[in-house]
Structures are given as C-alpha cells and as structure tokens.
Design an enzyme around this catalytic site. Structure first.
Site, PDB file in Angstrom:
ATOM      1  N   ASP A 154      84.819   4.391  68.664  1.00  0.00           N
ATOM      2  CA  ASP A 154      83.759   3.457  69.074  1.00  0.00           C
ATOM      3  C   ASP A 154      82.574   4.132  69.748  1.00  0.00           C
ATOM      4  OD1 ASP A 154      85.419   3.956  71.426  1.00  0.00           O
ATOM      5  OD2 ASP A 154      84.259   2.368  72.390  1.00  0.00           O
ATOM      6  N   ASP A 206      84.738   8.474  73.096  1.00  0.00           N
ATOM      7  CA  ASP A 206      86.175   8.745  73.177  1.00  0.00           C
ATOM      8  C   ASP A 206      86.799   8.571  71.789  1.00  0.00           C
ATOM      9  OD1 ASP A 206      86.778   5.929  72.735  1.00  0.00           O
ATOM     10  OD2 ASP A 206      85.950   5.640  74.740  1.00  0.00           O
ATOM     11  N   GLU A 250      76.103   7.581  77.131  1.00  0.00           N
ATOM     12  CA  GLU A 250      77.097   7.367  76.086  1.00  0.00           C
ATOM     13  C   GLU A 250      76.467   6.512  74.980  1.00  0.00           C
ATOM     14  OE1 GLU A 250      80.883   5.726  77.339  1.00  0.00           O
ATOM     15  OE2 GLU A 250      81.864   6.488  75.524  1.00  0.00           O
ATOM     16  N   TYR A 297      87.358  -3.662  76.202  1.00  0.00           N
ATOM     17  CA  TYR A 297      86.663  -4.642  75.359  1.00  0.00           C
ATOM     18  C   TYR A 297      87.290  -6.027  75.491  1.00  0.00           C
ATOM     19  CZ  TYR A 297      83.976  -0.872  73.218  1.00  0.00           C
ATOM     20  OH  TYR A 297      83.116   0.179  73.001  1.00  0.00           O
TER      21      TYR A 297
END
Ligand SMILES: *[C@@H]1O[C@H](CO)[C@@H](O)[C@H](O)[C@H]1NC(C)=O
Ligand SMILES: *[C@@H]1O[C@H](CO)[C@@H](O)[C@H](O)[C@H]1NC(C)=O
Length: 526
Positions: A90, A93, A489, A242
C-alpha cells in the site's frame, strides 16, 4: 489565362504561408513540450504509472521498467493454503491491505474510463491497463469462493517493526479473510466496485477477462450485502491502519453504482434509489473522498445519471444525490456557507488533515475535473451558496491543485517524486531507501535496515518515481525527512486519481496549442 495564373500564384503564396504557419506551430509545440518552465503533464502521467510497478508484490515480470525491484512475497497465503502472490504494497511498508488496494484500482479504472481517449493519445493506455490488471489479478486470487475474500496479507505491527527490502522480508505473511461468519461489507463492496469498474476498462480489449471481473464483482456485492458488517470488526489487525470509520454503507452504494455502470441492470439502480436515505447516499454531505469515505464519488456518478431520459422517474432521489455532490464541489471552491468549506493552506492547497493530506487533494482534483466536464458537456452551471460558477472555474481550481503538486508552491517542490528539478529525496519507503537487491543481494535483516539505511543521512538510493507523498502541512511547509512519515510517505491511492487528471490537462494544453495555431492560420487568410 492571366487570371488563372494569378490565382495559381495567389494559391502558391497561400500555401507557402500555410506551411510557414505549420512550421511555426510545430516550432511552438516543440518549444512548449521541451520547455522546463511549463508544467509537463505528459511526463507526470508517464511517471505516475511507474510508481505502480515499484509497489508490485509477487513475481516481477520480464517487462518491468522499475528495475531496482525484484520478486517478493512469493509464499503469501501458503500458511493458509491459498495462493495470494501478487497485488500491491500500500505504501512504504509490505502489508497488502485489501481496502486501500481496491480503492486504488477503482480510481485508476474510473480515470481510464473517463479519460480513455486522452490517455490513449499519450500512448499510456497499455501501462494504465497493466496497473489496473496487477490489482484485479490479485483480487481474483483473493476471492476464493463466493463468500470468502482474503482481506490482508501480513500485519502492520510486525511489519513496521522491521525496515527491510521487500525482497528480504522476514516478517509474518499470515493472511486474513472475511466470510459469512466474519463479514466485511465495506471490503467486499470496494472490491466489487474495483472489479466492476475494471470490467468496463477491459470490455473491448479483453472481453473474457472483463466478463470474469464482472462475475466476481456481482458475487462480492451479493456477499457484502447479505452478510453485513464492518471488516475491521472481523479482521482486527487492520484496526490501527485502515479502520473503516465511515462504515460499509458508502461502499455498498458505491459497489451498486459501479455495477450499474458496468451492467446497466435495473436491480443495481433500484438499490441506489431505494437505499438512498437508509444508507446516507442522498443525506450525507462529506468534504472528504478517500479509501474510507466514498460518498462524494458515488454522489457525482449519481448526478450524471440525471441526464439520461430513462432515469427521469428517479429524478427526485437523484436530485438529492446531486445536491450532496454539489456540496462537496462547492466546499472545495470555498463557496459553501461559513464553516462548511474545505480549509486551504496560505498558498491555496486544499487541506483536510496533517497526515497524508495529498490523498485528499488528489481525489478532489479528480472529482472537480469530472464534475467540470459534466457541466460543460450538459451546458450547465453550478449554483453554490456563495454564487454561481461555470465549468471553467471548477477546472481552474483542479488545475491549481495539480500544479501545486507538480511544483507551483512555496517550497518549489514537486510532491510527485521524480518529477521536475526538486522533489522529496527521503521518501519513507523501505525498498526505495535501501540499496537495490539487484545491486547488492546480501541479506539485510529486520532491524539492520533501521541501523544502516533508515537512520542514514543520505538520500534514498532508489527514486520512487511517480509516488505522490503525504505533502506539506497547513502552512505549506514540508520537511524532507525519512522519519517524517506524515509528509514523506506515499500511498498507491494518492497517485491513482492523478493518472486520468494528468491526461486531461495534457489534452487541454495540446488543444490550446492547436487552437492558437489554427487561429493564426485563419487570420493569415484574411
Ligand atoms: C460568513 O463569514 C463572514 C466573515 O467572517 C461574515 O462576514 C458573514 O456574515 C458570514 N456569513 C454567514 C452566512 O454566516
Ligand atoms: C522558490 O522560488 C522562488 C522564485 O524563484 C524564490 O523566490 C523562493 O525563494 C523559492 N523558495 C524556496 C523555498 O526555495
């Protein structure tokens, strides 16, 4: 004969002028497309698609263009006796989270459907379809029976404990699923939406695959609708990463909307209409469109249904959907009543929250562009509390957001990595921040990566081209540090909505150019 000669002469001089002008046009075109001061949407588009190759999990194919990546996650699902090799990581990571992955694929597909010709003109259709298919191939694997969908591989807690290249991964690759006893209507709904949208994309080029996707989408929607529940209640490991805060009603409406677009079947329209109030589609006004909250997206699509004569009998409900879509657009335009507008940074960037704000800018740019097209195509205007606006004003806002992303901002920084002269060099991304496996195959252990690479002051050895990072804070400030994950990120769902939008703006630029040249050409005949 003289006259004819004259005419001939006249004609020759005209065609000479014509040639001169075409040369000039070509010259200007070359100038603009090669100039560095201009924003190059074509370059941004090509780069954005490379990012999806960098995020690939599984067996890397022979035609992979992002060459610093290699195979990874080749035993995903093995513990549970299911083949879950493939799909996308995603962000920075190596967890494969189903919900954001599905939203990424839905948005890539929506962009491809909306801006098919514009993307085709740039020669990037093939790459766009590859990016979509990398996701849908995985969803087909993950949907192992009508009422079973694998929701996640790996888990955030053990994954985040390590800083490793995906090729070296030693973390848990345990897989988690939803089923009849452990429902997840939001996950099933979003995956159904993604597969239905993708089925439209592949309809002409790969009808068999398109049909297969639609079949899965219909089953997943039925599963999600019949066994109701939030997926984070069933799959506890997603909770800190999430969680579906908005619940599953938006995803069920969203899935029905995409299935209706893909099939034209009355039952899906009936669902959207009959659940308009119970599920909040015609009630919720939310100025956020994201992997979690789908209302604004489905409200925009519902608004567009109003224009077809066959939907007249549902006019009342569809108008209510439209009012909510307009609330979202007006909120972006700062034209709602006080207190219900999106915030902006001093330089004008739409601002929702400090952690990964760019995801909301990217989705807003997409919806603004689509809504502007809709108003233009149907010759309508938008009436907000703060006044009436035309399609141009909406498009201007979308362009300002996209241009900010690409470097027109106080930091002079492109937040799309690898684009322009200045971009984040310390993206919070395990693979990009560690020497490529292709260059150094020596194993790098779990915490070794933190010691040697994460805490290293050097910029990333691999450029994560096409990634849209979290971006600046509410004051347009950005700190390019690897540990500053709120800003540095990147996530797949940040970049996904931009693919279609870049193609649209490139198309407009090219049209302007042709128009200006043609205007000069016509003028030269007078
Ligand atoms: C909105 O805010 C402005 C400036 O603060 C104020 O002048 C105006 O009266 C407010 N409008 C409403 C409808 O509250
Ligand atoms: C950005 O560019 C402008 C114009 O060239 C310059 O004035 C400004 O100082 C630059 N800002 C930063 C943060 O580099």
């Amino acid at each position: 004969m003289e006259g004819e000669k004259d005419r001939h002469h006249f004609g020759a001089s005209k065609s000479f002028k014509l040639m001169q002008h075409w040369c000039l046009c070509l010259f200007i075109f070359t100038l603009i497309t090669t100039s560095t001061s201009q924003i190059d949407y074509g370059d941004a588009l090509s780069k954005s698609l490379l990012y999806f190759e960098a995020q690939r999990s599984g067996r890397i194919p022979y035609n992979q263009r992002v060459t610093w990546r290699h195979h990874s996650g080749l035993t995903d699902g093995l513990e549970q006796g299911v083949d879950l090799v493939g799909g996308y990581y995603d962000a920075g990571d190596h967890v494969k989270f189903g919900l954001p992955m599905a939203f990424t694929v839905t948005m890539l597909s929506w962009g491809a459907i909306e801006y098919w010709n514009e993307i085709a003109d740039t020669g990037e259709l093939e790459h766009t379809m590859e990016a979509i298919k990398w996701g849908t191939d995985y969803f087909i694997k993950a949907h192992t029976s009508p009422n079973v969908l694998w929701a996640e591989v790996g888990d955030g807690d053990t994954d985040h404990y390590c800083w490793q290249r995906p090729e070296d991964m030693t973390t848990s690759r345990r897989a988690f699923k939803i089923d009849e006893n452990n429902p997840g209507s939001d996950l099933a709904g979003e995956t159904a939406a993604a597969m239905a949208a993708a089925s439209i994309v592949f309809r002409k080029t790969n009808p068999h695959y398109s049909h297969l996707l639609l079949h899965h989408a219909q089953q997943l929607f039925e599963f999600g609708d019949k066994y109701r529940g939030k997926y984070d209640a069933s799959v506890g490991v997603v909770k800190n990463y999430y969680t579906s805060v908005s619940g599953y009603m938006d995803e069920l409406l969203w899935a029905a909307t995409w299935l209706y677009k893909a099939t034209d079947k009355e039952e899906y329209l009936e669902y959207i209409i009959s659940k308009a109030h119970a599920f909040g589609g015609a009630d919720w006004s939310i100025s956020e469109f994201s992997w979690d909250v789908k209302y604004a997206g489905l409200q925009v699509i519902a608004s567009k249904l109003l224009n077809k004569a066959k939907h007249k009998r549902h006019g009342d409900i569809l108008e209510q959907y439209r009012a909510k879509a307009e609330y979202y657009i007006c909120s972006c335009l700062n034209k709602n009543i006080n207190g219900s507008n999106l915030e902006r940074t001093p330089a004008g960037l739409l601002y929702v929250r400090q952690w990964n704000n760019m995801q909301y800018v990217s989705t807003a740019s997409f919806l603004l562009t689509v809504y502007s097209d809709f108003l233009q195509d149907t010759n309508q205007k938008l009436t907000c509390h703060g006044g009436t606006v035309d399609h141009k004003e909406i498009l201007t806002l979308a362009k300002a957001q996209v241009d900010y992303i690409l470097g027109s901002n106080p930091m002079n920084m492109s937040y799309l990595v690898g684009y322009g002269p200045r971009y984040p060099e310390n993206v919070h991304h395990r693979g990009a921040s560690i020497v490529s496996y292709k260059e150094n195959k020596g194993f790098i252990g779990c915490t070794q990566g933190y010691d040697i690479w994460y805490n290293n002051q050097e910029s990333n050895p691999n450029v994560l081209v096409g990634a849209l990072v979290g971006g600046p804070d509410w004051q347009d400030n950005f700190e390019d540090k690897r540990s500053n994950y709120m800003q540095t990120e990147a996530c797949t769902y940040n970049t996904a909505p931009l693919v279609g939008v870049f193609a649209k703006f490139l198309h407009i630029e090219n049209q302007k150019l042709v128009h200006d040249c043609n205007t000069n050409l016509v003028a030269s005949f007078k």
